[in-house]
Scaffold this motif. Structure first.
Motif, short mmCIF file in Angstrom:
data_model
loop_
_atom_site.label_atom_id
_atom_site.label_comp_id
_atom_site.label_asym_id
_atom_site.label_seq_id
_atom_site.Cartn_x
_atom_site.Cartn_y
_atom_site.Cartn_z
N THR A 40 -21.63 -48.00 5.69
CA THR A 40 -22.00 -46.69 6.09
C THR A 40 -20.91 -46.14 6.07
N GLU A 41 -20.19 -46.14 7.31
CA GLU A 41 -18.38 -45.58 7.68
C GLU A 41 -17.82 -46.19 6.57
N LEU A 42 -17.50 -47.22 5.67
CA LEU A 42 -16.48 -47.61 5.19
C LEU A 42 -17.62 -46.81 3.35
N GLN A 43 -18.63 -46.66 3.06
CA GLN A 43 -18.97 -45.71 2.12
C GLN A 43 -18.80 -44.40 2.23
N SER A 44 -18.87 -43.75 3.16
CA SER A 44 -18.13 -42.35 3.65
C SER A 44 -16.79 -41.58 3.39
N GLY A 45 -16.37 -43.12 4.49
CA GLY A 45 -14.94 -42.43 4.29
C GLY A 45 -15.15 -41.08 5.62
N LYS A 46 -15.55 -40.73 6.49
CA LYS A 46 -15.66 -40.13 7.50
C LYS A 46 -14.95 -40.52 8.39
N ILE A 47 -14.88 -41.36 8.33
CA ILE A 47 -13.96 -42.19 10.08
C ILE A 47 -12.75 -41.99 9.47
N MET A 48 -11.82 -41.95 9.25
CA MET A 48 -10.83 -41.39 8.10
C MET A 48 -10.00 -39.81 8.57
N GLU A 49 -11.63 -39.33 9.04
CA GLU A 49 -11.36 -38.09 9.77
C GLU A 49 -12.00 -37.78 11.10
N GLU A 50 -11.05 -36.69 12.13
CA GLU A 50 -11.42 -36.96 13.09
C GLU A 50 -12.43 -36.27 13.79
N PRO A 51 -13.49 -36.60 14.47
CA PRO A 51 -14.32 -36.02 13.99
C PRO A 51 -14.11 -34.36 15.37
N ILE A 52 -15.28 -33.60 14.81
CA ILE A 52 -15.03 -32.04 15.35
C ILE A 52 -16.02 -31.81 17.12
N TYR A 53 -16.81 -33.09 16.75
CA TYR A 53 -17.25 -33.22 18.17
C TYR A 53 -17.18 -34.48 18.67
N ARG A 54 -17.32 -34.82 19.75
CA ARG A 54 -17.75 -36.46 20.14
C ARG A 54 -18.57 -35.81 21.61
N ILE A 55 -19.92 -36.80 21.53
CA ILE A 55 -20.67 -35.82 22.45
C ILE A 55 -21.28 -37.72 23.15
N THR A 56 -21.37 -37.26 23.98
CA THR A 56 -21.65 -38.79 24.90
C THR A 56 -23.16 -38.32 25.62
N ILE A 57 -24.25 -38.88 25.65
CA ILE A 57 -25.56 -39.09 25.83
C ILE A 57 -25.36 -39.89 27.21
#
Length: 394
Positions: free
Chosen positions: A126-143
């Motif tokens: 999914t990550e390799l298809q979407s390319g989202k991981i190329m961007e910095e996340p706007i939020y990184r939230i840990t539960i």
């Protein structure tokens, strides 16, 4: 002449007997060869099955290590698979390629990716298809593990553009739950529709770190993101769930109790076995944390009182038989695995007692258990008093 005939007859019988014996030897030899061949094929199939099954799982489900890889423009599936294997993100590049063909996955995006060994094959794809991981996340939230839905809602509300109350309204909405049940039929069964549940999806929202790439993500998308993670974990353990004798709902329920009752990794399979032993002996589980949860809205206390354990709720395992009606928090993978792979029947203990520092004692009899409690329970009263002082200062 008669003698010659007798000799010929004896010679023929001897030759016939030899041929029969030879035929028996040949048949026995063929049987041994075929049996060995079939056995080797069976061993090969079984070994291949378990090898492929292992290769489809995350390299390290608990790893938080971030690994940066580069996928050049025009990379083939073979080159991508080799890169992933070389960087310890998948176990076997060939199986990864076969998986891509079987699922008909393609259209990977070139660029730089930050991935972890805890990702499943589907998550990596999914990550390799979407390319989202190329961007910095706007939020990184840990539960954090062991949080209940109200606490999870508060964590997201603190970071995002909705309130705790709005999150709780959506996560408990009946139509939303029915929609999610259609999407995740293996994970969400009719068990979540039990009217005795305080929160239908309690224990189903996986505790972990989430990267969010939208400025204002919807509550529905967050819930689905968390359910997706739990679904993948439980799907990967489908055989273990079947062998355990528990349903998915029961696994998550017991795992949530273990999550809250055990501090150290080495104790979780033991605590799981204690509870299983008690279930097998038709004993009440008598978990303090389930009694607290059943009281609703009660702040966590270090010491359970007789008044607490006497309240009849569908969660209070001092009152009810068997497991509580549902999970009381979001369990970790470690606690889920403790339910599916407990210490073992040779560990026949029926009682345990944990000190505030996490040290846990196990015993066979109530008398021994009470002696341990008498020795250490003052530590819990001291912790209760300290918590009260801290609250008053705040």
């Amino acid at each position: 002449m008669a003698k010659d005939k007798d000799k010929d007859s004896q010679s023929y019988e001897s030759e016939l007997e030899t041929k029969v014996n030879d035929a028996k030897i040949v048949r026995k030899f063929v049987f041994i060869i075929l049996s060995s061949f079939i056995f080797l094929i069976a061993v090969g199939i079984a070994s291949g099955y378990f090898y492929i099954k292992s290769a489809l799982k995350p390299v390290d489900p608990d790893s938080k290590e971030e690994i940066v890889i580069e996928i050049p423009l025009g990379s083939t599936s073979t080159e991508i698979a080799n890169t992933l294997e070389e960087n310890g993100l998948i176990k076997n590049s060939k199986i990864f390629r076969f998986y891509l063909k079987f699922k008909n996955y393609s259209d990977f995006q070139a660029g730089e990716y930050t991935l972890t060994p805890s990702l499943t094959l589907n998550e990596i794809i999914t990550e390799l298809q979407s390319g989202k991981i190329m961007e910095e996340p706007i939020y990184r939230i840990t539960i954090p593990e062991g949080k209940n839905i109200e606490q999870i809602a508060a964590v997201f509300a603190h970071k995002l553009s909705f309130s705790t109350e709005e999150f709780l309204e959506v996560v408990n909405d009946e139509s939303e739950i029915e929609n999610l049940m259609d999407q995740y039929p293996f994970l969400l069964t009719d068990d979540v529709l039990n009217n005795d549940l305080y929160m239908p999806l309690e224990g189903y929202l996986f505790a972990g770190t989430y990267d969010i790439f939208e400025e204002e993500p919807s509550i529905e998308s967050i819930i689905q993101m968390m359910l997706e993670r739990t679904n993948e974990i439980m799907q990967s353990k489908i055989e273990e769930v079947d062998e355990s004798g528990f349903s998915v709902h029961e696994v998550l329920t017991l795992a949530s109790v273990i999550e809250r009752e055990s501090k150290f990794s080495e104790d979780r399979p033991k605590v799981a076995q204690v509870y299983i032993n008690r279930l097998d002996d038709n004993m009440k589980l008598q978990s303090d944390i389930t009694a607290f949860y059943g009281l609703k809205n009660l702040k966590h206390k270090a010491v359970v009182t007789y008044d607490d354990i006497e309240v009849d709720t569908p969660y209070n395992t001092y009152v009810i038989d068997g497991l509580p009606v549902g999970p009381i928090a979001s369990p970790s993978v470690e606690s889920i695995e403790a339910v599916l792979e407990p210490e073992g029947k040779d560990f026949s203990k029926l009682f345990y007692f944990s000190r505030p520092n996490g040290e846990t004692f196990y015993s066979d009899t109530l008398e021994e258990h009470n002696q341990i409690k008498e020795e250490y329970r003052h530590e819990w009263y001291e912790l209760e008093n300290q918590d009260a002082e801290d609250e008053s200062e705040d």
